[in-house]
Design a protein around this motif. Structure first.
Motif, PDB file in Angstrom:
ATOM      1  N   THR A 748       0.834  -1.216   0.000  1.00  0.00           N
ATOM      2  CA  THR A 748       0.000   0.000   0.000  1.00  0.00           C
ATOM      3  C   THR A 748       0.861   1.255   0.000  1.00  0.00           C
ATOM      4  OG1 THR A 748      -1.756  -1.169   1.183  1.00  0.00           O
ATOM      5  CG2 THR A 748      -1.816   1.230   1.233  1.00  0.00           C
ATOM      6  N   ALA A 749       1.921   1.282   0.827  1.00  0.00           N
ATOM      7  CA  ALA A 749       2.803   2.452   0.885  1.00  0.00           C
ATOM      8  C   ALA A 749       3.478   2.683  -0.470  1.00  0.00           C
ATOM      9  CB  ALA A 749       3.851   2.263   1.977  1.00  0.00           C
ATOM     10  N   CYS A 750       3.918   1.594  -1.113  1.00  0.00           N
ATOM     11  CA  CYS A 750       4.561   1.727  -2.432  1.00  0.00           C
ATOM     12  C   CYS A 750       3.582   2.286  -3.460  1.00  0.00           C
ATOM     13  CB  CYS A 750       5.079   0.373  -2.912  1.00  0.00           C
ATOM     14  SG  CYS A 750       6.441  -0.271  -1.924  1.00  0.00           S
ATOM     15  N   VAL A 751       2.384   1.739  -3.459  1.00  0.00           N
ATOM     16  CA  VAL A 751       1.372   2.194  -4.430  1.00  0.00           C
ATOM     17  C   VAL A 751       1.028   3.663  -4.192  1.00  0.00           C
ATOM     18  CG1 VAL A 751      -1.035   1.905  -5.149  1.00  0.00           C
ATOM     19  CG2 VAL A 751       0.420  -0.102  -4.857  1.00  0.00           C
ATOM     20  N   GLU A 752       0.899   4.054  -2.929  1.00  0.00           N
ATOM     21  CA  GLU A 752       0.566   5.456  -2.625  1.00  0.00           C
ATOM     22  C   GLU A 752       1.661   6.394  -3.131  1.00  0.00           C
ATOM     23  OE1 GLU A 752      -2.176   6.796  -1.586  1.00  0.00           O
ATOM     24  OE2 GLU A 752      -3.132   4.851  -1.355  1.00  0.00           O
ATOM     25  N   ASN A 753       2.930   6.005  -2.961  1.00  0.00           N
ATOM     26  CA  ASN A 753       4.030   6.841  -3.447  1.00  0.00           C
ATOM     27  C   ASN A 753       3.984   6.994  -4.962  1.00  0.00           C
ATOM     28  OD1 ASN A 753       5.241   7.514  -1.026  1.00  0.00           O
ATOM     29  ND2 ASN A 753       6.514   5.677  -0.979  1.00  0.00           N
ATOM     30  N   MET A 754       3.700   5.904  -5.653  1.00  0.00           N
ATOM     31  CA  MET A 754       3.654   5.960  -7.117  1.00  0.00           C
ATOM     32  C   MET A 754       2.444   6.756  -7.604  1.00  0.00           C
ATOM     33  SD  MET A 754       5.112   2.199  -8.281  1.00  0.00           S
ATOM     34  CE  MET A 754       3.988   1.210  -7.307  1.00  0.00           C
ATOM     35  N   MET A 755       1.314   6.608  -6.922  1.00  0.00           N
ATOM     36  CA  MET A 755       0.119   7.376  -7.271  1.00  0.00           C
ATOM     37  C   MET A 755       0.369   8.875  -7.088  1.00  0.00           C
ATOM     38  SD  MET A 755      -2.323   5.283  -8.275  1.00  0.00           S
ATOM     39  CE  MET A 755      -3.658   6.442  -8.241  1.00  0.00           C
ATOM     40  N   SER A 756       1.000   9.227  -5.978  1.00  0.00           N
ATOM     41  CA  SER A 756       1.290  10.638  -5.709  1.00  0.00           C
ATOM     42  C   SER A 756       2.199  11.226  -6.778  1.00  0.00           C
ATOM     43  CB  SER A 756       1.940  10.795  -4.328  1.00  0.00           C
ATOM     44  OG  SER A 756       1.056  10.384  -3.319  1.00  0.00           O
ATOM     45  N   PHE A 757       3.181  10.442  -7.220  1.00  0.00           N
ATOM     46  CA  PHE A 757       4.106  10.902  -8.253  1.00  0.00           C
ATOM     47  C   PHE A 757       3.351  11.175  -9.559  1.00  0.00           C
ATOM     48  CE2 PHE A 757       7.106   9.628 -11.734  1.00  0.00           C
ATOM     49  CZ  PHE A 757       7.906  10.765 -11.675  1.00  0.00           C
ATOM     50  N   PHE A 758       2.522  10.241  -9.971  1.00  0.00           N
ATOM     51  CA  PHE A 758       1.760  10.418 -11.207  1.00  0.00           C
ATOM     52  C   PHE A 758       0.850  11.649 -11.113  1.00  0.00           C
ATOM     53  CE2 PHE A 758      -2.064   9.682 -13.770  1.00  0.00           C
ATOM     54  CZ  PHE A 758      -1.509   9.427 -15.012  1.00  0.00           C
TER      55      PHE A 758
END
Length: 773
Positions: A748-758
């Motif tokens: 979840t933390a990894c996905v949130e970081n990638m979502m925020s970047f996009f």
């Protein structure tokens, strides 16, 4: 020079105001006795204070206008003479003189008009800035007393302008506070959605002005009014604090026999000290027996009756007194809507549903939506409840004639409930709808169970969604789909929101794509589109869905086309779901999605820079996870000036340019190149669609060169690390898929970081808030 008529129309007076709304004789007849009572009080006051004469002139000027319209022209002239006499003690007689000229014009007194116009010109020549402010304030006072949203807005503007010239005029400041308080009421928002921020700001301004009057005015009557207004502010906001009692205590100490103070303090104290509130309001009706004072007394007596439910005889006596008070209010003014509504509520509570319905229908049939939105919303609700109480059976057959038509009162009840809800959606917050409309929602659901209509189901869908019951919301919208074959955009949007609330993102995304394909694309706004699409993309990433890049790509394409002005955001989404039309969009379709630029001068050196590896990982993230077309350093940045300009040219062929910096010192030629970067961002004939430029840093301590400091900055170390963890866990997730989700927090933390970047690249706020937009 202008004609005589044009000169008269240019005169600032009550007769030449640009008044909004239909002010019928009945409306003016309501104002007349109030003005006469206030004038009598001001004329007979024992000790005169600052600006009492100005307040008297305000009332006399407006009464001149009212008397001329609904009374006697002769009496209007007499009132005007009195206003001009008192104006000698004020800053200017211009406004009163203007009223006189207009009355003379109507009387046809040509010679006197000419003389008065000449006198008016002389006064204007010697008029001070305070005289100008006084005219503005007199106009504002008229707008305030005539009421209505547009007039109150005009009053605010004029009072603010007058106070800017003469900030020490506390009479105007108090009146301006009343305008702010009145216009913050939900009734004043009419057919517009209520703006809670604006409402709060207006209430704050009202309190601020009243506090200034209590501290700085030398007039105890104005101070008392200001304290009373502050108490009303606390009461209307339903605040629980000790200030209310303190405000009332001060107001009564300063001017305890004035009806205005008695009414406002009594109204404010009805929940805190009901017995004292009744005493104050009873005293107010004895001193000033107006429709408003009897209405407020009725409300307070009714509140007292409800508190005495354990003593039935006393409660019944108080309820009867309240009913008599409401009737007295309506006898004095049949157009007192709050009193009529309160009478209807009391009658219904006392088991007189038929009489109550009659009162509610008088309101519904006679009054406009614009000025009474909140009251009408409540009236529709109460009228529908009366109908359901009177006619509990499915079908009611009148027995008055042999050929009586069979009617179903539930149809009318349903229609009224829907109207009440439709107004509530504009005026109430989600929390208020949840607390105020539970009974209404339950009734409407029961009615529509037997006779579903598309309109009723649509409102139920929205109402249950706002009431945080998405299951029922979805049930209603699915019923709507069953009974109608039309793919209505509003219904689809409601269903999409219901799916979203339930966390069924794939269903929401599928229905949204269907809506874009079959309805007008503009019906899905940017906020909803992004919320659904990105929520679906996030869900797919969490479950390693192979088609998550498709969703990211659709969001990026919509952003790209909208940014280049190829239609509205809705049209752009429609185009992004279709093939690119060659003649319109070839330039945009050919553009590279993202170009990653970094200083590659250290590549190949003995001490390798980690920057290339980081940029490669960012490129892999954008390609693999987001499905974008991404390149990295198409030319060596330090190979020489011709190659540098070639790179700048390549940048213009990208949609987004990400310039990446590490902590190492920059190569001189690369830093030189950055000086030309602002030119890449400027639109020109050769660069018709300039890219969006971002800078990315690998660590917080990285210092940026001045050439790129104006660009938006993104920190990418967490993003790169998230990609590493994500890729490591991917095979393990696939192996253990049958045994549930593992390392849930890490994923979840990894996905949130990638979502925020996009989302940062597209200037979309992430994560989305739960509040309804």
């Amino acid at each position: 020079m202008g004609t005589l008529k044009e000169k008269i129309k240019a005169v600032k007076c009550a007769f030449t105001l640009d008044v909004a709304g239909d002010f019928s004789p009945d409306r003016l007849r309501q104002i007349k006795p109030l003005l006469e009572s206030e004038i009598k009080d001001l004329e007979t006051v024992k000790q005169r204070y600052e600006y009492d004469d100005e307040e008297l002139c305000q009332a006399l000027d407006l009464l001149t206008f009212v008397e001329s319209k609904v009374g006697s022209k002769r009496i209007a002239l007499e009132i005007n003479e009195k206003a001009m006499e008192f104006s000698k003690n004020c800053f200017t007689p211009l406004f009163s003189r203007g009223n006189r000229i207009y009355l003379l014009w109507k009387a046809g007194d040509y010679s006197q008009i000419k003389a008065d116009l000449m006198e008016l010109d002389k006064i204007r020549e010697n008029a001070s800035q305070r005289a100008t402010a006084t005219i503005k304030a007199r106009q504002a006072y008229c707008y305030l007393r005539l009421g209505g949203p547009k007039n109150l807005k005009e009053a605010i503007t004029l009072y603010e302008e007058a106070l800017e010239i003469f900030p020490g005029m506390h009479l105007w400041r108090l009146q301006a506070a009343r305008v702010y308080r009145r216009i913050s009421h939900p009734n004043m928002f009419g057919k517009n959605n209520i703006n809670l921020k604006l409402k709060s700001e207006r209430e704050r301004k009202a309190d601020e002005f009243c506090h200034l009057v209590t501290r700085r005015s030398q007039n105890p009557r104005l101070q008392a009014f200001a304290f009373a207004d502050l108490a009303v502010g606390v009461f209307s906001r339903k605040e629980v604090n000790d200030n209310l009692a303190d405000f009332c205590r001060e107001a009564l100490r300063l001017c305890g026999n004035h009806p205005y103070v008695l009414v406002n303090c009594g109204k404010s104290l009805q929940f805190k000290d009901t017995k004292m509130a009744v005493e104050l309001l009873t005293k107010a009706t004895e001193i000033s027996p107006t429709s408003h004072t009897f209405d407020q007394l009725g409300k307070c007596l009714n509140r007292f009756a409800l508190r005495q439910k354990n003593i039935p005889a006393l409660s019944e006596d108080l309820a009867k007194e309240a009913e008599r008070s409401y009737h007295q209010a309506l006898l004095l003014s049949p157009y007192n809507i709050p009193a009529r509504y309160s009478l209807g509520r009391l009658l219904r509570c006392r088991g007189k549903a038929e009489m109550a319905l009659s009162e509610f229908m008088k309101i519904i049939s006679a009054y406009e939506y614009d000025n009474y939105a909140l009251t009408l919303m409540k009236t529709y609700e109460q009228a529908s409840l009366c109908l359901l109480e009177l006619y509990p059976d499915d079908v009611y057959t009148p027995s008055c004639t042999d050929n009586a038509t069979i009617v179903n009162p539930k149809d009318d009840a349903e229609e009224m409930l829907i109207k009440a809800l439709s107004i509530a959606f504009k005026l109430l917050s989600q929390r208020e709808i949840q607390t105020s409309f539970r009974e209404l929602l339950s009734l409407l659901e029961n009615i529509t169970d037997t006779k579903d209509t598309p309109e009723a189901l649509l409102f139920l869908t929205k109402a249950y969604r706002l009431a945080k019951d998405p299951e029922k919301s979805l049930k209603a919208v699915e019923k709507h789909f069953e009974i109608t074959t039309s793919e209505d955009a509003v219904v689809m949007t409601s269903a999409i929101k219901a799916y979203l609330d339930l966390g069924r993102f794939e269903d929401a995304f599928a229905l949204m794509n269907r809506s874009i394909a079959c309805c007008e694309a503009t019906t899905i706004d940017d906020s909803l589109y992004n919320k659904v699409a990105l929520s679906a993309a996030r869900s797919r990433l969490l479950h390693y869905g192979g088609d998550a890049p498709f969703v990211f790509q659709s969001v990026f394409d919509s952003y790209r086309l909208t940014r280049h002005g190829l239609g509205t955001s809705g049209e752009a989404r429609e185009l992004s779901h279709a093939a690119c039309p060659e003649e319109e969009m070839s330039d945009s379709c050919d553009k590279l999605d993202v170009l990653i630029v970094y200083d590659d001068s250290r590549d190949g050196a003995e001490e390798l820079s980690p920057l290339k590896d980081i940029c490669s990982k960012v490129q892999r993230l954008m390609k693999k996870v987001f499905g974008l077309n991404v390149s990295i350093n198409l030319h060596r940045c330090c190979a020489g000036i011709p190659e540098a300009f070639a790179l700048l040219d390549e940048m213009t062929k990208a949609e987004l340019v990400l310039v990446v910096f590490g902590p190492e010192k920059l190569d001189g030629e690369f830093e030189n190149l950055l000086k030309f970067l602002p030119n890449v961002m400027i639109k020109s004939e050769e660069n018709r669609n300039p890219p969006q430029v971002f800078v990315a840093v690998t660590e917080d301590r990285v210092r940026l060169p001045s050439a790129v400091r104006q660009c938006q900055k993104i920190q990418i170390s967490d993003v790169v690390e998230s990609l590493n963890v994500f890729e490591e866990l991917h095979p393990q997730r696939q192996r253990d898929d049958l045994y549930g989700v593992i390392n849930n927090e890490s994923v979840t933390a990894c996905v949130e970081n990638m979502m925020s970047f996009f989302c940062s690249l597209l200037s979309i706020n992430w994560p989305f808030t739960t509040e309804e937009s």
